[in-house]
Each structure stands twice: as structure tokens, then as C-alpha cells.
Write a protein that holds these residues in place. Sequence first.
Motif, mmCIF file in Angstrom:
data_model
loop_
_atom_site.group_PDB
_atom_site.id
_atom_site.type_symbol
_atom_site.label_atom_id
_atom_site.label_comp_id
_atom_site.label_asym_id
_atom_site.label_seq_id
_atom_site.Cartn_x
_atom_site.Cartn_y
_atom_site.Cartn_z
ATOM 1 N N UNK A 48 24.499 47.743 66.944
ATOM 2 C CA UNK A 48 24.552 46.419 67.564
ATOM 3 C C UNK A 48 23.127 45.858 67.597
ATOM 4 N N UNK A 49 23.016 44.581 67.217
ATOM 5 C CA UNK A 49 21.709 43.926 67.280
ATOM 6 C C UNK A 49 21.631 43.118 68.567
ATOM 7 N N UNK A 50 20.586 43.366 69.339
ATOM 8 C CA UNK A 50 20.430 42.697 70.637
ATOM 9 C C UNK A 50 19.094 41.952 70.664
ATOM 10 N N UNK A 51 19.003 40.982 71.568
ATOM 11 C CA UNK A 51 17.764 40.216 71.714
ATOM 12 C C UNK A 51 17.031 40.643 72.977
ATOM 13 N N UNK A 52 15.797 41.041 72.815
ATOM 14 C CA UNK A 52 14.967 41.411 73.954
ATOM 15 C C UNK A 52 14.228 40.175 74.458
ATOM 16 N N UNK A 61 25.403 42.211 75.628
ATOM 17 C CA UNK A 61 25.918 42.422 74.271
ATOM 18 C C UNK A 61 26.968 43.534 74.324
ATOM 19 N N UNK A 62 27.963 43.437 73.432
ATOM 20 C CA UNK A 62 29.034 44.443 73.443
ATOM 21 C C UNK A 62 29.188 45.065 72.073
ATOM 22 N N UNK A 63 29.442 46.343 72.062
ATOM 23 C CA UNK A 63 29.811 47.024 70.825
ATOM 24 C C UNK A 63 30.749 48.170 71.212
ATOM 25 N N UNK A 64 31.941 48.171 70.645
ATOM 26 C CA UNK A 64 32.921 49.188 71.011
ATOM 27 C C UNK A 64 33.163 49.188 72.513
ATOM 28 N N UNK A 65 33.041 50.364 73.134
ATOM 29 C CA UNK A 65 33.244 50.490 74.573
ATOM 30 C C UNK A 65 31.953 50.295 75.361
ATOM 31 N N UNK A 66 30.889 49.903 74.677
ATOM 32 C CA UNK A 66 29.597 49.816 75.352
ATOM 33 C C UNK A 66 29.188 48.375 75.636
ATOM 34 N N UNK A 67 28.580 48.186 76.800
ATOM 35 C CA UNK A 67 27.999 46.896 77.154
ATOM 36 C C UNK A 67 26.499 47.101 77.347
ATOM 37 N N UNK A 68 25.723 46.315 76.612
ATOM 38 C CA UNK A 68 24.273 46.386 76.713
ATOM 39 C C UNK A 68 23.840 45.226 77.592
ATOM 40 N N UNK A 69 23.281 45.541 78.757
ATOM 41 C CA UNK A 69 22.922 44.490 79.711
ATOM 42 C C UNK A 69 21.439 44.176 79.694
ATOM 43 N N UNK A 70 21.133 42.907 79.586
ATOM 44 C CA UNK A 70 19.789 42.352 79.768
ATOM 45 C C UNK A 70 18.648 43.129 79.105
ATOM 46 N N UNK A 109 25.322 58.553 76.952
ATOM 47 C CA UNK A 109 25.906 57.559 77.854
ATOM 48 C C UNK A 109 27.261 58.127 78.270
ATOM 49 N N UNK A 110 27.365 58.659 79.515
ATOM 50 C CA UNK A 110 28.592 59.353 79.922
ATOM 51 C C UNK A 110 29.804 58.417 79.921
ATOM 52 N N UNK A 111 30.980 58.985 79.724
ATOM 53 C CA UNK A 111 32.222 58.204 79.797
ATOM 54 C C UNK A 111 32.311 57.553 81.167
ATOM 55 N N UNK A 112 32.561 56.260 81.195
ATOM 56 C CA UNK A 112 32.681 55.538 82.464
ATOM 57 C C UNK A 112 31.366 55.420 83.214
ATOM 58 N N UNK A 113 30.260 55.750 82.569
ATOM 59 C CA UNK A 113 28.969 55.753 83.255
ATOM 60 C C UNK A 113 28.053 54.634 82.823
ATOM 61 N N UNK A 114 26.911 54.575 83.488
ATOM 62 C CA UNK A 114 25.915 53.543 83.198
ATOM 63 C C UNK A 114 24.536 54.183 83.183
ATOM 64 N N UNK A 115 23.788 53.920 82.129
ATOM 65 C CA UNK A 115 22.430 54.459 82.020
ATOM 66 C C UNK A 115 21.462 53.292 81.966
ATOM 67 N N UNK A 144 20.332 48.095 80.209
ATOM 68 C CA UNK A 144 21.307 49.037 80.743
ATOM 69 C C UNK A 144 22.416 49.205 79.706
ATOM 70 N N UNK A 145 23.015 50.380 79.682
ATOM 71 C CA UNK A 145 24.180 50.615 78.833
ATOM 72 C C UNK A 145 25.319 51.083 79.728
ATOM 73 N N UNK A 146 26.432 50.365 79.678
ATOM 74 C CA UNK A 146 27.617 50.741 80.442
ATOM 75 C C UNK A 146 28.698 51.177 79.455
ATOM 76 N N UNK A 147 29.235 52.338 79.701
ATOM 77 C CA UNK A 147 30.281 52.887 78.839
ATOM 78 C C UNK A 147 31.621 52.740 79.540
#
Length: 179
Positions: A159-163, A45-54, A117-123, A72-75
Amino acid sequence: MSHSFRARFGRNSLFLRHFEERLGITVFVLALLFVSAQAVFAHEFKVGDLEIGHPWSRATPPGAKVAGGYFTVTNTGSSPDRLLSISCDISAKAELHEMGVSDGVMTMRPVTGGLEIPAGGKVALAPGGYHLMFVGLKRQPKQGEEFSATLTFEKAGTVTVDFAVEGMGEMGGMDDHAN
Ligand SMILES: [Cu+2]
């Protein structure tokens, strides 16, 4: 003598052919299941500069009051963001937790002030580390289903995501939600 032998042999090869056909169908069905499992579980899922993975959760035993939530959140942006809050329908509330070892004992505590969530980082929120905790379950999440939750970030917004609900033993024995 030779006549009955031939008859028996004929039956056997017919049986073998059917067996091979069935095996072929089974392999085909398994391949389809694998492809659809990939499609369901490799979701993003995407919102702004963030990608929410799985985003995923685990099935819970009857009567359980809590369930974990992982993703995971990727910025991809150039400034840090912060996960502030979570809301959902499946439980009374959802909290952000952190696991750690304190005096040799695994403990978990709520994360205050949000998760950066750091700039350019992944948590990664994963069993044994940061995770969401759905507290006060209104029903038990079942393996194979999905439930939605809304994540609120300081800059990117909501952002609404599906678990995707996976099996109870998923990610090996680290039962961080036994309480
Ligand atoms: Cu927890």
C-alpha cells in the motif's frame, strides 16, 4: 466643544467597528485553517484487513541525512500480519527501527524479521518506540508537504501512503534521529 467631542467619538466607533469586522474575518480564517488541517492530517489508508492511520514525518534541519516516519496500523482481521519492508523516493532506503533503553542509554536498532500486527490489534509507530527511518535523504522534507512511501505487508500486500510532514519539534523534544 461638544461638537468636536462628537466628531472624535464618531471616529472611534468607526474604528471599533472596523476592528470588530477584522477580528471576525480572522476568526473565520482560523476556523477554515483548522478544518483544512484536520482534513489533511486525519488521513487513513486501507489495504486488506489493515488500516494505516495518519502517517506523518518531521521536517529536518538542513543537511540532515535521516528522518523518522510514524503511523498506526490496525488489524481488523482474524489472523496476524507483518510489516516487512518500506520503499520510498525521498531517501536511499527506509528501515524499521525500535527504540529502547540499554544500560541507561537510549538506543535504536533495526527490527529484524518485520513487525507483527496482531489479529484484532493495533500497533503504533511513534517517537520513542517503533518507527520508520528514512536513511540517506535525497532532500529535506518540509513542514506542510507530503511525501509518499510504499509499505509491504506479508499478507495484506503493498500500500502506498502519504506521510504528512509536521514541524521539527512535533511530539516534544524526543529527538530520536539526531545521529
Ligand atoms: Cu531510527
